[in-house]
Motif scaffolding. Structure first.
Motif, short mmCIF file in Angstrom:
data_model
loop_
_atom_site.label_atom_id
_atom_site.label_comp_id
_atom_site.label_asym_id
_atom_site.label_seq_id
_atom_site.Cartn_x
_atom_site.Cartn_y
_atom_site.Cartn_z
N GLY A 166 63.31 64.20 61.89
CA GLY A 166 63.18 65.34 60.99
C GLY A 166 62.96 64.91 59.55
N TYR A 167 62.47 63.70 59.35
CA TYR A 167 62.21 63.22 57.99
C TYR A 167 60.94 63.85 57.44
N PRO A 168 60.93 64.22 56.17
CA PRO A 168 59.72 64.81 55.56
C PRO A 168 58.68 63.73 55.28
N THR A 169 57.61 63.73 56.06
CA THR A 169 56.65 62.61 56.00
C THR A 169 55.80 62.59 54.74
N GLU A 170 55.81 63.71 53.99
CA GLU A 170 55.01 63.68 52.77
C GLU A 170 55.76 63.01 51.61
N ALA A 171 57.07 62.77 51.78
CA ALA A 171 57.88 62.23 50.69
C ALA A 171 57.51 60.78 50.36
N GLN A 172 57.65 60.43 49.10
CA GLN A 172 57.42 59.04 48.68
C GLN A 172 58.70 58.22 48.83
N ALA A 173 59.81 58.91 48.79
CA ALA A 173 61.10 58.23 48.97
C ALA A 173 62.10 59.21 49.56
N LEU A 174 62.97 58.69 50.40
CA LEU A 174 63.98 59.53 51.04
C LEU A 174 65.35 58.91 50.79
N LEU A 175 66.29 59.76 50.41
CA LEU A 175 67.66 59.26 50.25
C LEU A 175 68.54 59.88 51.32
N LEU A 176 69.39 59.06 51.92
CA LEU A 176 70.42 59.56 52.82
C LEU A 176 71.75 59.24 52.17
N CYS A 177 72.52 60.27 51.91
CA CYS A 177 73.79 60.06 51.21
C CYS A 177 74.90 60.65 52.07
N GLU A 178 75.77 59.79 52.58
CA GLU A 178 76.86 60.29 53.42
C GLU A 178 78.14 60.35 52.60
N VAL A 179 78.82 61.48 52.68
CA VAL A 179 80.14 61.55 52.06
C VAL A 179 81.16 61.78 53.17
N ASP A 180 82.34 61.22 52.99
CA ASP A 180 83.36 61.35 54.03
C ASP A 180 84.71 61.59 53.38
N GLY A 181 85.65 62.07 54.17
CA GLY A 181 86.99 62.35 53.66
C GLY A 181 87.57 63.57 54.33
N THR A 182 88.47 64.23 53.63
CA THR A 182 89.03 65.47 54.18
C THR A 182 87.97 66.56 54.06
N PRO A 183 88.07 67.60 54.88
CA PRO A 183 87.04 68.65 54.83
C PRO A 183 86.84 69.22 53.43
N ALA A 184 87.95 69.43 52.72
CA ALA A 184 87.83 70.02 51.38
C ALA A 184 87.09 69.07 50.44
N GLU A 185 87.43 67.80 50.54
CA GLU A 185 86.82 66.78 49.69
C GLU A 185 85.32 66.67 49.98
N VAL A 186 84.99 66.66 51.26
CA VAL A 186 83.59 66.54 51.65
C VAL A 186 82.79 67.72 51.12
N GLU A 187 83.38 68.88 51.25
CA GLU A 187 82.70 70.08 50.77
C GLU A 187 82.42 69.97 49.27
N GLU A 188 83.44 69.54 48.55
CA GLU A 188 83.31 69.38 47.09
C GLU A 188 82.21 68.37 46.75
N HIS A 189 82.24 67.22 47.45
CA HIS A 189 81.27 66.17 47.13
C HIS A 189 79.85 66.51 47.58
N ILE A 190 79.75 67.18 48.72
CA ILE A 190 78.41 67.58 49.19
C ILE A 190 77.76 68.49 48.15
N ALA A 191 78.55 69.41 47.63
CA ALA A 191 78.01 70.33 46.62
C ALA A 191 77.56 69.56 45.39
N ALA A 192 78.39 68.60 44.98
CA ALA A 192 78.06 67.83 43.77
C ALA A 192 76.80 66.98 43.98
N VAL A 193 76.74 66.32 45.14
CA VAL A 193 75.59 65.45 45.42
C VAL A 193 74.30 66.28 45.52
N THR A 194 74.39 67.40 46.19
CA THR A 194 73.22 68.27 46.32
C THR A 194 72.71 68.68 44.95
N GLN A 195 73.65 69.04 44.10
CA GLN A 195 73.27 69.47 42.75
C GLN A 195 72.59 68.32 41.99
#
Ligand SMILES: Cc1cc2nc3c(=O)[nH]c(=O)nc-3n(C[C@H](O)[C@H](O)[C@H](O)COP(=O)(O)OP(=O)(O)OC[C@H]3O[C@@H](n4cnc5c(N)ncnc54)[C@H](O)[C@@H]3O)c2cc1C
Lengths: 479, 342
Positions: free
Chosen positions: A274-303
């Motif tokens: 499911g990688y976007p083939t038109e992209a020049q670069a792709l980043l995969l960023c995994e965050v882990d931890g407690t559900p609340a922490e992950v939610e917080e970090h996912i929002a921050a990383v997305t932003q």
């Protein structure tokens, strides 16, 4: 270093060894030994004189004592997945395979440690620890096949080492057999020992200092939740800056990986992640931890990714999707490998701020050498894996490829980085050692080697170059 | 730097020995040694231009931990090993040499885990570079990390590069009264689960836990643990144990985190893996007890002639001797500081 004189016939060595280890642990015929003639870097091949697959520490000791007395080289071998010809046999030597040392001896769930034999596969530790909700953190992409002994010898990394460290940060004790056949215990069940850190010295020593026969690793609790953000960029510089921006936010992701356009397309064709083939670069960023922490970090990383100009951002919505995102990255080598008869994987490290500069220069070199390059990158910790595509059947093309690869590593050193981040030097990068180290530094390495192995019998010719070749290599490099 | 190298070279040619000294904060750690002269790194200071997003800092060996902490704090970062700063006198070189780490060690690593590279002056007076200034480097033997614990017997650390990290968004200390046995069980159970721990210790009948991470995670853990909130003072006081030993010597036991408490008066740090014991027992007796606990005992106290580190088996001892020879062939640096025989 003295070369070991060739005074032994295979027959006589086989006969001598049969007197100290059970005959069924020996392989002396050429055909059966073919499987041992190279590691994961198949361009370097050399059948051993004889192969031993010992089944006990006592047998390893017996082999070492015999080799020591007879002046025969010994090359240890784990899973044979190494990418620097570190486990390539010696023509006049014994190949010591640790394949039969495949037992997990003990898991202590409360202390979070596992005592394992060196031939245990990296992934097998996490599989066995899973019922205790624990895992072994360093996860090289070769983790289904590589062994923990080989991981220690190479100080292997993986996609999670920015947060959880390399092998050296996750091992507390090793037992090893010296070339004299003595057993030495380094480290303890505690976190440190008095005196110089020999445990660290053993990591990345590429089988040049001793044969490791037992390892105690640290285990970590499996994070309650893991989620991956996948972001596409139309420009590698933007993606590089986005990596810095995540870290500037104070977030240390579990994994932070980058792929360039070529790698993205190759992976997508190979397994539809499911990688976007038109992209020049792709980043995969995994965050882990407690559900609340992950939610917080996912929002921050997305932003952050959106602010840094991502053209698309996707968040894994299930464990299956998270695995799928990673599957693409973890299979990037074979995926790129499909596009060409052969490929050659490099392993330089750079300060992250140099990424765009290095990729640009690499593209220029690619043009000049007429060889295509795909890039996968442990972006969080600045470890590049350029994959050079070539065809070994075209006369001279591997030599050109090697020269190109060597230039990439020299470029890494030039911008403040190193010639290898996790694959090791082995036979392959022996020339580039002269780029990174001075003659006095190399002489110091030889002195340390001699403290463990004065006759240079353990994996001779690997890791640290012989100084007399220095002038020759430097002038070749300068050409 | 030239001065340092010159002093080493002169010492070699005149057959002298050198006592390597940073802030001299750790004069009591290791054996008492007699050296012809002191090689001081106290003025060999400075932090190289540092780009926080690279997560790497490079400093001269005489730079103090306090200065490093202050510089990192300006950028919201910190040295995860939380090395004791000995009232501002501890230097990064001495800290690495003595392998001196704070309460976060089991969770965030020791200074040795953070070290990426160093410049070293060996016993031939050569200035050598090992490792690098990037987060990963496996070319050549890891001579930089080897320096950890060597107490200056394997050369003069001249410059160090190390990994740094962003400070966690939130950090809270909580406590409860309990026995040493219960504390050890709790510390280990929590560490094996999902509680975001960054330190745990047991002092004077009280278990202290430090929670760190995203605000949401820390708050959730606090609610779950339902323990009383504390100030963070206890962690600093644990760090000063190293220093306090100058006047009141102790055994420091580095053991398996789950080992049952020995019968001695003690402080338990590092989630159970570090125990500070006050006892009249001999080192050999203490070592015997520590070995049963899966680790070892060291004496940290007023420098003395007797051994301060446990005896080594013959093969390992021989390795240590040859290693010393390989880097410092004439035995110029800190002779006898670690062991009487090296
Ligand atoms: C597809 C692919 C992906 C990879 N991805 C990664 C990655 O993400 N990260 C990474 O770090 N590496 C990676 N590697 C490289 C390789 O898997 C690692 O270097 C691994 O640690 C090698 O382990 P091994 O058991 O296969 O060792 P081998 O290849 O058998 O040996 C490697 C070296 O270790 C020595 N050795 C082996 N066992 C012992 C022992 N018991 N005692 C002393 N010396 C010993 C050998 O002499 C040799 O020098 C990858 C390789 C492949 C093929």
């Amino acid at each position: 270093m003295n070369l070991v004189p060739q005074t032994h016939s295979t027959e006589s060595v086989a006969k001598d060894l049969a007197a100290v280890v059970p005959p069924h642990t020996l392989i002396a015929d050429t055909e059966t030994q073919v499987v041992y003639e190279c590691d994961g870097l198949a361009m370097y091949k050399q059948p051993p004189m004889i192969t031993v697959l010992p089944e006990s520490v006592e047998q390893v000791q017996a082999v070492m004592r015999y080799a020591h007395q007879s002046g025969i080289p010994v090359v240890a071998r784990g899973g044979g997945t190494g990418l620097c010809a570190g486990a390539m046999p010696h023509a006049e030597g014994i190949l010591l395979s640790l394949a039969k040392f495949n037992q997990i001896q003990h898991i202590d769930p409360l202390a979070r440690t596992a005592v394992v034999q060196p031939g245990v596969r990296n992934l097998a530790i996490s599989e066995a620890a899973k019922i205790h909700n624990l895992y072994y953190a360093p996860d090289p992409s070769s983790q289904i096949a590589c062994t923990i002994g080989g991981n220690v010898a190479e100080n292997a990394g993986g996609v999670h080492c920015l947060k959880y460290g390399l092998t050296v940060n996750n091992v507390i004790k090793v037992e090893m057999i010296t070339i004299e056949g003595d057993e030495v215990v380094i480290g303890s069940e505690g976190l440190d020992s008095a005196g110089p850190d020999l445990l660290a010295l053993m990591h990345g020593s590429e089988g040049l200092l001793g044969v490791i026969t037992e390892i105690t690793v640290k285990l970590m609790p499996i994070p309650e939740r893991m989620q991956v953000v996948m972001a596409a960029f139309d420009d590698v510089t933007k993606a590089g800056n986005a990596v810095g921006a995540v870290i500037a936010k104070g977030i240390i992701p579990g994994g932070l990986e980058m792929m360039d356009h070529f790698a993205i397309v190759a992976v997508e064709e190979y397994l539809q992640a499911g990688y976007p083939t038109e992209a020049q670069a792709l980043l995969l960023c995994e965050v882990d931890g407690t559900p609340a922490e992950v939610e917080e970090h996912i929002a921050a990383v997305t932003q952050v990714f959106e602010q840094m100009g991502a053209t698309s951002v996707r968040i894994s919505q299930s464990e299956e999707e998270r695995q799928l995102f990673w599957k693409g990255r973890k299979n990037a080598f074979p995926a790129v490998g499909r596009l060409s008869p052969d490929y050659y994987c490099m392993d330089g490290t750079i300060p992250r701020s140099q990424l765009a500069n290095v990729l640009l220069k690499m593209a220029e070199m690619s043009e000049r050498y007429g060889l295509r390059v795909a890039n996968v990158f442990h972006a969080g910790d600045g470890n590049l894996h350029p994959l050079i595509l070539f065809d070994a059947n075209i006369e001279g093309q591997f030599e050109t490829t090697e020269e190109f690869g060597g230039k990439i590593l020299e470029l890494c050193v030039e911008v403040g980085g190193c010639i290898t981040g996790e694959h090791g030097v082995g036979m392959e990068k022996i020339r580039q050692m002269f780029t990174q180290f001075s003659e006095t530094e190399l002489t110091q390495f030889h002195a340390i080697k001699a403290a463990f192995d004065s006759a240079n019998q353990l994996n001779p010719g690997k890791g640290i170059p012989v100084l007399k070749n220095c002038q020759e290599y430097r002038s070749v490099g300068g050409a | 730097m030239k001065q340092l190298i010159d002093q080493v070279k002169t010492a070699i040619s005149e057959g002298k020995t050198l006592r390597i000294e940073g802030g001299n904060s750790k004069a009591h750690i290791g054996r008492a040694t007699e050296c012809s002269e002191t090689l001081s790194l106290r003025d060999h200071t400075g932090i190289a231009p540092y780009n926080p997003v690279e997560l790497v800092m490079t400093t001269k060996a005489g730079t103090t931990i306090a200065e490093i902490n202050a510089e990192l704090a300006k950028h919201g970062q910190f040295l995860p090993a939380e090395c004791p700063d000995f009232d501002g006198s501890a230097t990064i070189g001495g800290t690495l040499a003595a392998n001196c780490n704070g309460a976060g060690r089991p969770f965030r690593g020791a200074l040795r885990d953070l070290v990426l590279g160093c410049y070293l002056i060996n016993g031939k007076g050569e200035h050598l570079r090992f490792g690098g200034t990037v987060l990963k480097n496996v070319a050549g033997y890891d001579v930089s990390r080897l320096q950890s614990g060597a107490m200056g017997t394997l050369g003069v650390i001249e410059e160090v590069s190390f990994k740094v990290l962003p400070r966690p968004a939130m950090e809270i200390t909580v406590s409860k009264t309990c026995s040493a046995e219960d504390a050890i069980t709790t510390m280990n159970k929590l560490a094996a689960g999902s509680t975001p721990l960054s330190a745990s210790a047991w002092v004077n009948g009280t278990l202290y836990l430090r929670l760190a991470g995203a605000k949401t995670a820390v708050e959730a853990a606090m609610a779950q643990l339902a323990m009383r909130e504390e100030d963070a003072e206890v962690w600093a006081s644990l760090n000063t144990l190293w220093q306090d030993c100058a006047t009141e010597g102790r055994y420091r036991l580095s053991v398996k985190s789950t080992a049952a408490p020995s019968g001695h008066a003690q402080i338990i740090n590092w989630g159970g893996a570090e125990r500070w014991v006050s006892s009249d027992a001999t080192l050999a007796q203490m070592q015997q007890a520590a070995a049963k606990m899966g680790g070892e005992a060291r004496w940290i106290g007023a420098a003395r002639e007797d051994e301060v580190n446990p005896a080594l088996p013959d093969a390992l001892k021989a390795l240590h001797k040859r290693l010393k020879q390989s880097i410092d062939p004439r035995g110029v640096f800190n002779p006898g500081r670690l062991y009487s025989w090296n």
